[in-house]
Design a protein around this motif. Sequence first.
Motif, PDB file in Angstrom:
ATOM      1  N   LEU A   2      21.043   2.289  63.713  1.00  0.00           N
ATOM      2  CA  LEU A   2      21.773   3.133  64.624  1.00  0.00           C
ATOM      3  C   LEU A   2      21.319   4.543  64.467  1.00  0.00           C
ATOM      4  CD1 LEU A   2      24.291   3.317  66.603  1.00  0.00           C
ATOM      5  CD2 LEU A   2      25.339   4.121  64.538  1.00  0.00           C
ATOM      6  N   GLU A   3      20.974   5.165  65.661  1.00  0.00           N
ATOM      7  CA  GLU A   3      20.560   6.668  65.651  1.00  0.00           C
ATOM      8  C   GLU A   3      21.119   7.323  66.880  1.00  0.00           C
ATOM      9  OE1 GLU A   3      16.437   9.262  65.570  1.00  0.00           O
ATOM     10  OE2 GLU A   3      16.406   7.112  65.926  1.00  0.00           O
ATOM     11  N   LYS A   5      20.988  10.944  68.824  1.00  0.00           N
ATOM     12  CA  LYS A   5      20.277  12.023  69.142  1.00  0.00           C
ATOM     13  C   LYS A   5      20.711  13.129  69.992  1.00  0.00           C
ATOM     14  CE  LYS A   5      15.833   9.533  68.783  1.00  0.00           C
ATOM     15  NZ  LYS A   5      14.511   9.070  69.445  1.00  0.00           N
ATOM     16  N   ASN A  25      23.239  14.729  65.352  1.00  0.00           N
ATOM     17  CA  ASN A  25      21.901  13.994  65.042  1.00  0.00           C
ATOM     18  C   ASN A  25      22.418  12.941  63.715  1.00  0.00           C
ATOM     19  OD1 ASN A  25      19.710  14.788  66.892  1.00  0.00           O
ATOM     20  ND2 ASN A  25      20.652  16.641  66.178  1.00  0.00           N
ATOM     21  N   LYS A  27      21.198   9.247  61.596  1.00  0.00           N
ATOM     22  CA  LYS A  27      20.545   7.991  61.612  1.00  0.00           C
ATOM     23  C   LYS A  27      21.321   7.042  60.595  1.00  0.00           C
ATOM     24  CE  LYS A  27      15.947   5.984  61.327  1.00  0.00           C
ATOM     25  NZ  LYS A  27      14.479   6.115  61.182  1.00  0.00           N
ATOM     26  N   ASP A  29      20.752   3.562  58.516  1.00  0.00           N
ATOM     27  CA  ASP A  29      19.437   2.244  58.243  1.00  0.00           C
ATOM     28  C   ASP A  29      20.422   1.048  58.144  1.00  0.00           C
ATOM     29  OD1 ASP A  29      17.326   4.112  58.775  1.00  0.00           O
ATOM     30  OD2 ASP A  29      17.581   4.989  56.357  1.00  0.00           O
TER      31      ASP A  29
END
Length: 243
Positions: A2-3, A5, A25, A27, A29
């Motif tokens: 999941l990210e 931006k 922002n 992230k 993993d």
Amino acid sequence: MLELKNVSFEVSDEKAQKEIIRGINLKIDDNKFVVITGPNGGGKSTLAKLIVGIEKPTSGQILFNGEDITEKSITERAKMGISFAFQQPVRFKGIQVLDLIRMAAGRRMSAADACQYLSEVGLCAKDYINREVNASLSGGELKRIEIATVLARGTQLSVFDEPEAGIDLWSFQNLIQVFERMQEKTKDGSILIISHQERILNIADEIVVISAGQIVNHGPKEEILPQLLGTSSAVNMCDKFNK
């Protein structure tokens, strides 16, 4: 996995636009246990709703396994492998607990298998399996049943919004064990929890601190938790943030 931006989210009030999430922002993993914490009103629950598709960002992108899901619905995201447990669970009049667990799992399962998920969240299965998911159940009972449905789904990303809300002490201790078992069983999946509770923070891999709609700290538990607790390990997280 999941990210996010540069994700922002605004709502309109009587006078102007109000920014709830500001250029986040983030992230997450594979195979991570992440807890998002911070002061009340800081945007934690809104961020969770953006991730699962209940709300749509005003700007920015959300990626899941490299695919842009920013405009995808909650149903589409669920099919992709994202599950969500609400802070205040929904009641389903006319649907029994067994049916709800089967629907969540997306497969036909025996009552015995469904009972196993109820047992994992501290409910006596024989007392609940045929109950209707309606107003006869307390908030704490509904919360545990909803968590059981998330366990039954076994999705790649499981998001929980304050799972401890409405849970008594014994059930909370059992809930910690549920998350620990989920963490042990998870191979490529991840768990994301919104919580103030120190015991939940203490079993995280990573902690994200959000305040005023922005990430103010993010890192390994070993680095972030001591900063949150200060010099006293006895500090209650909720009291600390609400002061």
